[in-house]
Write an enzyme that holds these catalytic residues in place. Structure first.
Site, short mmCIF file in Angstrom:
data_model
loop_
_atom_site.label_atom_id
_atom_site.label_comp_id
_atom_site.label_asym_id
_atom_site.label_seq_id
_atom_site.Cartn_x
_atom_site.Cartn_y
_atom_site.Cartn_z
N GLY A 163 49.80 -24.47 23.19
CA GLY A 163 50.04 -25.14 24.47
C GLY A 163 49.64 -26.60 24.44
CB CYS A 164 49.44 -28.89 27.32
SG CYS A 164 51.07 -28.52 27.99
CG PHE A 165 44.53 -26.93 24.03
CD1 PHE A 165 44.22 -26.78 22.69
CD2 PHE A 165 44.80 -25.79 24.78
CE1 PHE A 165 44.20 -25.53 22.10
CE2 PHE A 165 44.78 -24.53 24.20
CZ PHE A 165 44.48 -24.40 22.85
CG PHE A 372 43.64 -32.02 29.86
CD1 PHE A 372 42.27 -32.19 29.69
CD2 PHE A 372 44.40 -33.13 30.21
CE1 PHE A 372 41.68 -33.43 29.85
CE2 PHE A 372 43.83 -34.38 30.37
CZ PHE A 372 42.46 -34.53 30.20
#
Length: 393
Positions: A163-165, A372
């Protein structure tokens, strides 16, 4: 007789891991954010949902995104009508696209980084490939190795579904690899396409609709190594890297791979969770350096959405220009998950050079990179900029 300590010392690099080149790429298909609601509701046969469309229009208007790039064209969506429903079984068709296109887009970014690096690709010792778009065996790391023609002995690491982190994660891993393996040159690739997450609108699941307003496609590649040779051009040094789980944040961001593709869920208070935990991460990262003025460092933050950036800015009292590079990438590309922070690094070093500033970090010496994502997980990387040598006039 050689001791283990002597062997270990010989294996380790002398200096810190350093970013030596960055390459970025997007699919050719560009979508304009202002007209996207009309297109999205038409292509998903949802034009009768007028109230929901108005709501989506407001989401797009408030997103601070001007345009995004997407592999999924109207033609592909018409060939795959199940993608356009909210919850239609479609994973096979999505996977068929992702397993080909994710490594292919990653290859383009890698070629761009290798070209800037200027060294033979045979010097690449490690590959770290990261994507949240589909899974396969052997993975996208293997496909990339084949597409680029890297040595069969290259050491590969595949990261799926982070994901985004994960833009922060790959830098953290590359730092450890480069500093603990003398002469190592690590090729990082983050390649993300929305083929697994695209779906039609739902009146009951507005968090899914938020994702449709924010996510875009892109791939970024970075070459990391310690002890640069005179032929290499350092961009940023990786000084420290940490990962933290925000307390009491379970369920803040979730993704689940199902027959319908990757479903995306988030709580409304994600911006609050991030902004309430960011100062602790900053303090732990910069206290050893004696830095406590957050406006004295350059900033690269994953642009999950404008609300996250606004709350971080407000909580820390950041000057508006601190998040300029971050907001620029959000505006020009949308949220490209793990690839975003690497795009921002690229934007920052180019803008710093074009503006005639003294360092790659907007003229400043120290900086921070934040990722994050699901967990809620926060990656914190401390960067040290490199002086920009004036080019020939």
């Amino acid at each position: 007789m050689v001791t283990v300590e002597e062997v270990r010392k010989a294996q380790r690099a002398e200096g810190p891991a350093t970013i030596l080149a960055i390459g970025t790429v997007t699919p050719a298909n560009c979508v304009n954010q202002s007209t996207y609601p009309d297109y999205y509701f038409r292509i998903t046969n949802s034009e009768h949902k007028t109230e929901l469309k108005e709501r989506f229009q407001r989401m797009c208007d408030k997103s601070m995104i001007t345009k995004r790039y997407m592999h999924l064209t109207e033609e592909i969506l018409k060939e795959n009508p199940s993608f356009c429903e909210y919850m239609a079984p479609s994973l096979d068709a999505r996977q068929d696209i992702a397993v080909v296109e994710v490594p292919k887009l990653g290859k383009e970014a890698a070629q761009s980084a290798i070209k800037e690096w200027g060294q033979p690709k045979s010097k690449i010792t490690h590959v770290v490939f990261c994507t949240t778009s589909g899974v396969d065996m052997p993975g996208a790391d293997y496909q990339l190795t084949k597409l680029l023609g890297l040595r069969p002995s290259v050491k590969r690491l595949m990261m799926y579904q982070q994901g985004c982190f994960a833009g922060g994660t790959v830098l953290r891993l590359a730092k450890d690899l480069a500093e603990n393996n003398k002469g190592a040159r690590v090729l990082i690739v983050c390649s993300e396409i929305t083929v697994v997450t695209f779906r039609g609108p739902s009146e009951t699941h507005l968090d899914s609709l938020v994702g449709q307003a924010l996510f875009g496609d892109g791939a970024a590649a970075v070459i990391v190594g310690a002890d640069p040779t005179p032929a290499e051009k350092p961009l940023f040094q990786l000084v420290s890297a940490a990962q933290n789980l925000a307390p009491d944040s379970c369920g803040a961001i979730d993704g689940h791979l199902r027959e319908v593709g990757l479903t995306f869920h988030l709580l409304k208070d994600v911006p609050s969770v991030v902004s309430n935990n960011i100062e602790k991460c900053l303090f732990e990262a910069f206290n050893p350096l004696g830095i406590s003025d957050w406006n004295s460092v350059f900033w690269i933050a994953h642009p999950g959405g404008p609300a996250i950036l606004d709350q971080v800015e407000d909580k820390l009292g950041l000057k508006p220009e601190k998040l300029r590079a971050t907001r620029h990438v959000l505006s020009e590309y949308g949220n490209m998950s793990s690839a975003c922070v690497l795009f921002i690094l690229d934007e920052m070093r180019k803008a710093s050079s074009n503006a005639g500033l003294g360092t790659t970090g907007e003229g400043l010496e120290w900086g921070v990179l934040f990722g994050f994502g699901p967990g809620l997980t926060i990656e914190t990387v401390v960067l040290h900029s490199v002086p920009i040598k004036p080019g020939p006039h």
